[in-house]
Design a protein around this motif. Sequence first.
Motif, mmCIF file in Angstrom:
data_model
loop_
_atom_site.group_PDB
_atom_site.id
_atom_site.type_symbol
_atom_site.label_atom_id
_atom_site.label_comp_id
_atom_site.label_asym_id
_atom_site.label_seq_id
_atom_site.Cartn_x
_atom_site.Cartn_y
_atom_site.Cartn_z
ATOM 1 N N VAL A 139 -28.415 -136.766 -39.022
ATOM 2 C CA VAL A 139 -28.581 -137.425 -37.726
ATOM 3 C C VAL A 139 -27.530 -138.525 -37.585
ATOM 4 N N ILE A 140 -26.893 -138.589 -36.393
ATOM 5 C CA ILE A 140 -25.943 -139.654 -36.055
ATOM 6 C C ILE A 140 -26.441 -140.355 -34.794
ATOM 7 N N ILE A 141 -26.555 -141.696 -34.848
ATOM 8 C CA ILE A 141 -26.853 -142.518 -33.673
ATOM 9 C C ILE A 141 -25.674 -143.462 -33.486
ATOM 10 N N GLN A 142 -25.089 -143.475 -32.292
ATOM 11 C CA GLN A 142 -23.805 -144.153 -32.135
ATOM 12 C C GLN A 142 -23.634 -144.714 -30.725
ATOM 13 N N ASN A 143 -23.028 -145.912 -30.647
ATOM 14 C CA ASN A 143 -22.588 -146.508 -29.390
ATOM 15 C C ASN A 143 -23.735 -146.739 -28.403
ATOM 16 N N LEU A 144 -24.859 -147.248 -28.912
ATOM 17 C CA LEU A 144 -26.028 -147.520 -28.073
ATOM 18 C C LEU A 144 -26.460 -148.971 -28.221
ATOM 19 N N ASN A 145 -26.962 -149.537 -27.121
ATOM 20 C CA ASN A 145 -27.638 -150.822 -27.146
ATOM 21 C C ASN A 145 -29.141 -150.581 -27.291
#
Length: 337
Positions: A139-145
């Motif tokens: 899983v990749i989580i990226q560029n989120l506030n």
Amino acid sequence: MQDNSPARHRSSRRRALPLAIGAGLTAAVLVAGMGAIANAAETPQADAGTGTLAAPALVGWATQNGGTTGGGNASPITVTSSSALISAMQSSSAAVINVSGTISISGMQKVASNKTIRGVGSNATITGGGLNIANATNVIIQNLNFRNASDDSINVQYSTNVWLDHLDMANGYDGLLDIKRTSNFITVSYVHSHDHDKNMLLGHSDDNSAEDTGKLKVTYHHNWFDGTGQRNPRVRFGNPVHVFNNYYSNIGDYGVASTENAGVLVECNYFENVEDPYHLGEGSSDAGSLVARNNHKVNSGAGQTGGSVASIPYSYTCDTPSSVKSIVTAQAGTGKI
């Protein structure tokens, strides 16, 4: 999700131990700055989502165990509502999910395996709830506030090969980014965390050694811990946990705590206005081991070290410690890739 031990009062059982670097630590750090190893953290890759982002190369524990690719080459989809986001990220199929605008969710919403979830631009935001990466892999989580979560902003449990990158996290309820319960092979990079007390917990309780011993291998690099009071991170059992090239500014309580047989390597970080940059033990938790080297300190305490740490198995390069502040403040958070 709650940590079962007291958070703010350190154990009187903490004591200074002899400093020893674990045998076999890779030679990569010994040649840092000499060009022998490319600075992979700053090497762009082609983007698999919108075609407008250039993601940095993956460094650290998430490169191990076969690596972390998220949704891979799946055709990207863009979501603008909570129902669309939840449906896409809970699908059993590999997916690249581009989040546009602000999406409000409630509670902790599960993320399934083989997912890339990334924000479009600098304003993509998840608010009200959090992401629960549970019993998942890749899983990749990226560029989120992340804002105003009702529990954790991100919780990782029983999961492997997770990359959490270029996030801006603030104003959560419990932890901003907690990793626990046998999770392994994880990299946390270029995260700007601020306006919050209990930041990043690694290992949820002292009595979980049967599950967690030999697991909880996590790399934290190029993160900006910006006034976050404690748990930057607070570590149980994981060995080696690698904390390098992070910028710590105005930390109210403490930076890194190593407890319960953990082994933490703290190197090439920049500490500014941090009275207690790192120590052994925390609350009712017994001391772990912590090795510190090549850290740059401005108006900060000496820190506490002791014991030895297992070898780091991957290649990496430390930035010059005195340059870490400028590098991290320019690159951490959203809208930078």
